[in-house]
Design a protein around this motif. Structure first.
Motif, mmCIF file in Angstrom:
data_model
loop_
_atom_site.group_PDB
_atom_site.id
_atom_site.type_symbol
_atom_site.label_atom_id
_atom_site.label_comp_id
_atom_site.label_asym_id
_atom_site.label_seq_id
_atom_site.Cartn_x
_atom_site.Cartn_y
_atom_site.Cartn_z
ATOM 1 N N LYS A 1 0.806 -1.231 0.000
ATOM 2 C CA LYS A 1 0.000 0.000 0.000
ATOM 3 C C LYS A 1 0.835 1.276 0.000
ATOM 4 O O LYS A 1 0.283 2.370 -0.125
ATOM 5 N N GLY A 2 2.151 1.126 0.231
ATOM 6 C CA GLY A 2 2.974 2.338 0.257
ATOM 7 C C GLY A 2 2.696 3.229 1.445
ATOM 8 O O GLY A 2 2.766 4.452 1.360
ATOM 9 N N GLU A 3 2.386 2.624 2.580
ATOM 10 C CA GLU A 3 2.208 3.395 3.826
ATOM 11 C C GLU A 3 2.434 2.461 5.009
ATOM 12 O O GLU A 3 2.292 1.248 4.875
ATOM 13 N N TYR A 4 2.811 3.040 6.134
ATOM 14 C CA TYR A 4 2.948 2.245 7.354
ATOM 15 C C TYR A 4 1.755 2.514 8.260
ATOM 16 O O TYR A 4 1.211 3.625 8.254
ATOM 17 N N PRO A 5 1.341 1.511 9.057
ATOM 18 C CA PRO A 5 0.161 1.692 9.906
ATOM 19 C C PRO A 5 0.371 2.795 10.951
ATOM 20 O O PRO A 5 1.420 2.844 11.603
ATOM 21 N N GLU A 6 -0.629 3.641 11.104
ATOM 22 C CA GLU A 6 -0.571 4.763 12.061
ATOM 23 C C GLU A 6 -0.305 4.290 13.488
ATOM 24 O O GLU A 6 0.443 4.918 14.227
ATOM 25 N N ASP A 7 -0.925 3.166 13.871
ATOM 26 C CA ASP A 7 -0.777 2.744 15.269
ATOM 27 C C ASP A 7 0.637 2.246 15.566
ATOM 28 O O ASP A 7 1.023 2.144 16.725
ATOM 29 N N VAL A 8 1.426 1.958 14.534
ATOM 30 C CA VAL A 8 2.825 1.578 14.765
ATOM 31 C C VAL A 8 3.719 2.817 14.679
ATOM 32 O O VAL A 8 4.668 2.976 15.461
ATOM 33 N N LEU A 9 3.368 3.717 13.773
ATOM 34 C CA LEU A 9 4.144 4.968 13.674
ATOM 35 C C LEU A 9 4.059 5.777 14.966
ATOM 36 O O LEU A 9 4.976 6.543 15.287
ATOM 37 N N GLU A 10 2.973 5.585 15.744
ATOM 38 C CA GLU A 10 2.873 6.255 17.049
ATOM 39 C C GLU A 10 4.111 6.000 17.893
ATOM 40 O O GLU A 10 4.567 6.859 18.620
ATOM 41 N N GLY A 11 4.662 4.789 17.773
ATOM 42 C CA GLY A 11 5.853 4.459 18.560
ATOM 43 C C GLY A 11 7.146 4.628 17.780
ATOM 44 O O GLY A 11 8.155 5.088 18.314
ATOM 45 N N LEU A 12 7.128 4.273 16.515
ATOM 46 C CA LEU A 12 8.380 4.258 15.747
ATOM 47 C C LEU A 12 8.667 5.570 15.022
ATOM 48 O O LEU A 12 9.809 5.825 14.630
ATOM 49 N N GLY A 13 7.601 6.386 14.832
ATOM 50 C CA GLY A 13 7.729 7.579 13.982
ATOM 51 C C GLY A 13 8.930 8.444 14.327
ATOM 52 O O GLY A 13 9.707 8.845 13.457
ATOM 53 N N LEU A 14 9.119 8.697 15.609
ATOM 54 C CA LEU A 14 10.207 9.552 16.091
ATOM 55 C C LEU A 14 11.589 9.029 15.693
ATOM 56 O O LEU A 14 12.552 9.784 15.600
ATOM 57 N N HIS A 15 11.669 7.739 15.461
ATOM 58 C CA HIS A 15 12.979 7.103 15.268
ATOM 59 C C HIS A 15 13.273 6.729 13.817
ATOM 60 O O HIS A 15 14.279 6.097 13.524
ATOM 61 N N MET A 16 12.348 7.116 12.922
ATOM 62 C CA MET A 16 12.505 6.731 11.519
ATOM 63 C C MET A 16 13.634 7.520 10.858
ATOM 64 O O MET A 16 13.915 8.654 11.240
ATOM 65 N N PRO A 17 14.263 6.942 9.841
ATOM 66 C CA PRO A 17 15.308 7.685 9.119
ATOM 67 C C PRO A 17 14.687 8.852 8.341
ATOM 68 O O PRO A 17 13.501 8.825 8.015
ATOM 69 N N ALA A 18 15.493 9.839 8.033
ATOM 70 C CA ALA A 18 14.995 11.035 7.334
ATOM 71 C C ALA A 18 14.343 10.662 6.000
ATOM 72 O O ALA A 18 14.817 9.763 5.299
ATOM 73 N N ASN A 19 13.275 11.338 5.682
ATOM 74 C CA ASN A 19 12.620 11.230 4.360
ATOM 75 C C ASN A 19 12.180 9.814 3.995
ATOM 76 O O ASN A 19 12.164 9.449 2.817
ATOM 77 N N TRP A 20 11.827 9.049 4.992
ATOM 78 C CA TRP A 20 11.433 7.671 4.700
ATOM 79 C C TRP A 20 10.235 7.604 3.764
ATOM 80 O O TRP A 20 10.123 6.680 2.968
ATOM 81 N N GLN A 21 9.362 8.633 3.822
ATOM 82 C CA GLN A 21 8.148 8.608 2.977
ATOM 83 C C GLN A 21 8.504 8.590 1.493
ATOM 84 O O GLN A 21 7.709 8.138 0.677
ATOM 85 N N ASP A 22 9.697 9.081 1.150
ATOM 86 C CA ASP A 22 10.066 9.172 -0.274
ATOM 87 C C ASP A 22 10.458 7.823 -0.872
ATOM 88 O O ASP A 22 10.695 7.733 -2.075
ATOM 89 N N ASP A 23 10.567 6.804 -0.053
ATOM 90 C CA ASP A 23 11.070 5.515 -0.558
ATOM 91 C C ASP A 23 9.979 4.575 -1.060
ATOM 92 O O ASP A 23 10.282 3.500 -1.573
ATOM 93 N N PHE A 24 8.723 4.986 -0.913
ATOM 94 C CA PHE A 24 7.663 4.012 -1.222
ATOM 95 C C PHE A 24 7.568 3.667 -2.705
ATOM 96 O O PHE A 24 7.097 2.586 -3.048
ATOM 97 N N ALA A 25 8.028 4.555 -3.576
ATOM 98 C CA ALA A 25 7.982 4.214 -5.008
ATOM 99 C C ALA A 25 8.824 2.964 -5.246
ATOM 100 O O ALA A 25 8.454 2.071 -6.025
ATOM 101 N N THR A 26 9.961 2.858 -4.568
ATOM 102 C CA THR A 26 10.821 1.671 -4.701
ATOM 103 C C THR A 26 10.220 0.483 -3.947
ATOM 104 O O THR A 26 10.193 -0.640 -4.463
ATOM 105 N N ILE A 27 9.739 0.751 -2.749
ATOM 106 C CA ILE A 27 9.256 -0.329 -1.877
ATOM 107 C C ILE A 27 8.053 -1.055 -2.481
ATOM 108 O O ILE A 27 7.898 -2.263 -2.319
ATOM 109 N N THR A 28 7.199 -0.315 -3.185
ATOM 110 C CA THR A 28 5.957 -0.913 -3.701
ATOM 111 C C THR A 28 6.109 -1.493 -5.112
ATOM 112 O O THR A 28 5.109 -1.683 -5.806
ATOM 113 N N ALA A 29 7.331 -1.783 -5.520
ATOM 114 C CA ALA A 29 7.532 -2.422 -6.835
ATOM 115 C C ALA A 29 6.544 -3.585 -6.972
ATOM 116 O O ALA A 29 6.442 -4.415 -6.060
ATOM 117 N N PRO A 30 5.801 -3.671 -8.089
ATOM 118 C CA PRO A 30 4.778 -4.709 -8.217
ATOM 119 C C PRO A 30 5.345 -6.122 -8.066
ATOM 120 O O PRO A 30 6.456 -6.415 -8.517
#
Ligand code: FCB
Length: 441
Positions: free
Chosen positions: A257-286
């Motif tokens: 889906k190119g997104e992470y669940p909100e209820d997990v980001l509540e805990g991990l969000g603060l610790h994510m690497p910079a600009n992680w949202q920009d990687d979903f084009a690669t991550i969601t390769a069909p």
């Protein structure tokens, strides 16, 4: 006897068995480099008996007889993995010809026996020099992994039936960096958030590398645990939902889906690497298929006085296997239907691992395993009847092997291994499976 046979399944349904490199090959052979599991096992307290995969089942030398066991059982698919450190001892840089040759012969051996090679590129034995550079915490791992994938598949890709980059991203991210139960044994939330993202990125980069070689039938293999609230309070329901998010939803959601669940980001969000949202084009390769590994369920209780994720996990009172995992086939039905309904739609699904550990002794029929397999095959049939496109079922594992932090104690095999003589002895479950798979039922 298994109650379910091949005849109960749709035409073309595939049966297989799964293993992994470090658990069976014998890492001391063939010029392989050092891995994080060698280091982890050499550190007191991490692995029962400090056992490691140096010798394992010596599959490196005994592979022809192991492939014979697979084809003699009437299985269609062999899901195996390649060791990064065997192919590239330093993790990056020159390939080890002896390592590549080994996999080359192994794949040819499968084809000669009419087995479909289903390759996994990473089943946890990270080359130690890459751990020195931060391992899964370092974003560069996605490129290192894609380079390794490209090197391997330039040689083997034309003969591989299906491929998945990474076995069980939850184990790579959470179990190894948050819980510390697997190598590299960290208990660090920042490392966890990074590993849980970089493993998705590495997956996407590896899919890209294989597509560039013209490969198809590419997928991903996730593991699942049914999260059962320990009681019927709203707090227990919330705790179980959080457990489910981390374990069962994060990776499918990222990759499909190119997104992470909100209820997990509540805990991990603060610790994510910079600009992680920009990687979903690669991550969601069909992808062409989705693999599910399933073994058990957990009972989840709230732990409001502990830091996020504020839960503790435990076991209920269902029958347990040798490693204490409750037997709960309903969970397999749940994850097959949930995956198709919420993530993958018509995409073919495969049960890429399912099986049980039992303290088997040669000569004593392993009825418990036969019952386990029957119950889970029943869950698969139930899902197919409900319209879920399940196309295959692979048993963990062909033979007893190195069960990670548990060492050699737990016996997961259809075939017994004597770790002194390395003799293989098919168990009753192997014979039952063989009878059930005969084409005419
Ligand atoms: C899975 C792993 C596999 C084996 C089984 C029992 O999580 O993929 O290597 O350890 O569990």
């Amino acid at each position: 006897m298994l109650r379910h046979t091949r005849a109960d399944f749709p035409e073309g349904f595939l049966f297989g068995t799964a293993t992994s490199a470090y658990q069976i090959e014998g890492h001391e052979h063939g010029g392989a480099g050092r891995t994080q599991w060698d280091d982890f096992a050499a550190t007191p307290g991490n692995v029962v008996g400090a056992e490691n995969g140096a010798r394992a089942c010596d599959h490196f030398n005994k592979w022809p007889q192991d492939l014979d066991l697979i084809s003699d059982a009437g299985l269609d698919v062999y899901r195996f993995s390649l060791s990064w450190a065997r192919v590239m001892p330093e993790g990056i840089g020159p390939a080890n010809p002896e390592g590549l040759d080994f996999y080359d012969r192994l794949v040819d051996g499968m084809l000669e026996r009419g087995l479909k090679p289903a390759a996994t590129l990473y089943h946890w034995e990270l080359p130690s020099p890459l751990l020195d550079k931060g391992g899964w915490r370092n974003r560069d791992i996605a490129k290192w992994f894609a380079d390794y994938t490209y090197t391997v598949m330039s040689t083997l890709g034309d003969r591989i039936w299906s491929a998945a980059p990474i076995n069980e991203p939850w184990c790579v991210g959470w179990l190894s960096h948050f819980m510390g139960h697997h190598a590299p044994g960290l208990r660090d939330i920042r490392a966890t958030a990074r590993a849980m993202h970089h493993v998705c990125l590495a997956h996407g980069e590896a899919i890209g590398a294989m597509r560039s070689l013209g490969m198809d039938n590419l997928g991903a293999v996730f593991n699942f645990e049914y999260a059962q609230p320990a009681d019927d309070t709203p707090d227990a329901a919330l705790a179980a939902q959080r457990y489910d998010g981390i374990y069962n939803r994060w990776f499918r959601s990222g990759i499909f889906k190119g997104e992470y669940p909100e209820d997990v980001l509540e805990g991990l969000g603060l610790h994510m690497p910079a600009n992680w949202q920009d990687d979903f084009a690669t991550i969601t390769a069909p992808l062409d298929w989705c693999g599910l590994n399933y073994y058990t369920r957990k009972l989840i209780s709230p732990a409001p006085n502990e830091p996020w994720p504020h839960y503790t996990e435990g076991a209920g009172d269902l029958l347990k296997t040798q490693v204490g995992w409750e037997i709960y086939p309903e969970g397999l039905f749940h994850f097959l239907t949930d995956t198709a309904s919420n993530y993958t739609g018509d995409l073919p699904l495969y049960v890429t691992e399912n099986g049980m550990a039992w303290p088997d002794t040669p000569g004593v029929p392993d009825e418990a395993r036969i019952a386990y397999l029957d119950a889970h095959l029943g869950a698969v049939l139930h899902a197919i009847e409900a319209g879920v496109p399940v196309k295959g079922y692979y048993i963990w594992s062909l033979m007893d092997n190195y069960e990670w932090a548990h060492g050699y104690g737990p016996r997961f095999g259809l075939v017994h291994v004597d770790y002194d003589s390395l003799q293989r002895t098919p168990k009753a479950s192997y014979e039952a499976l063989k009878a059930a798979l005969r084409k005419n039922g």
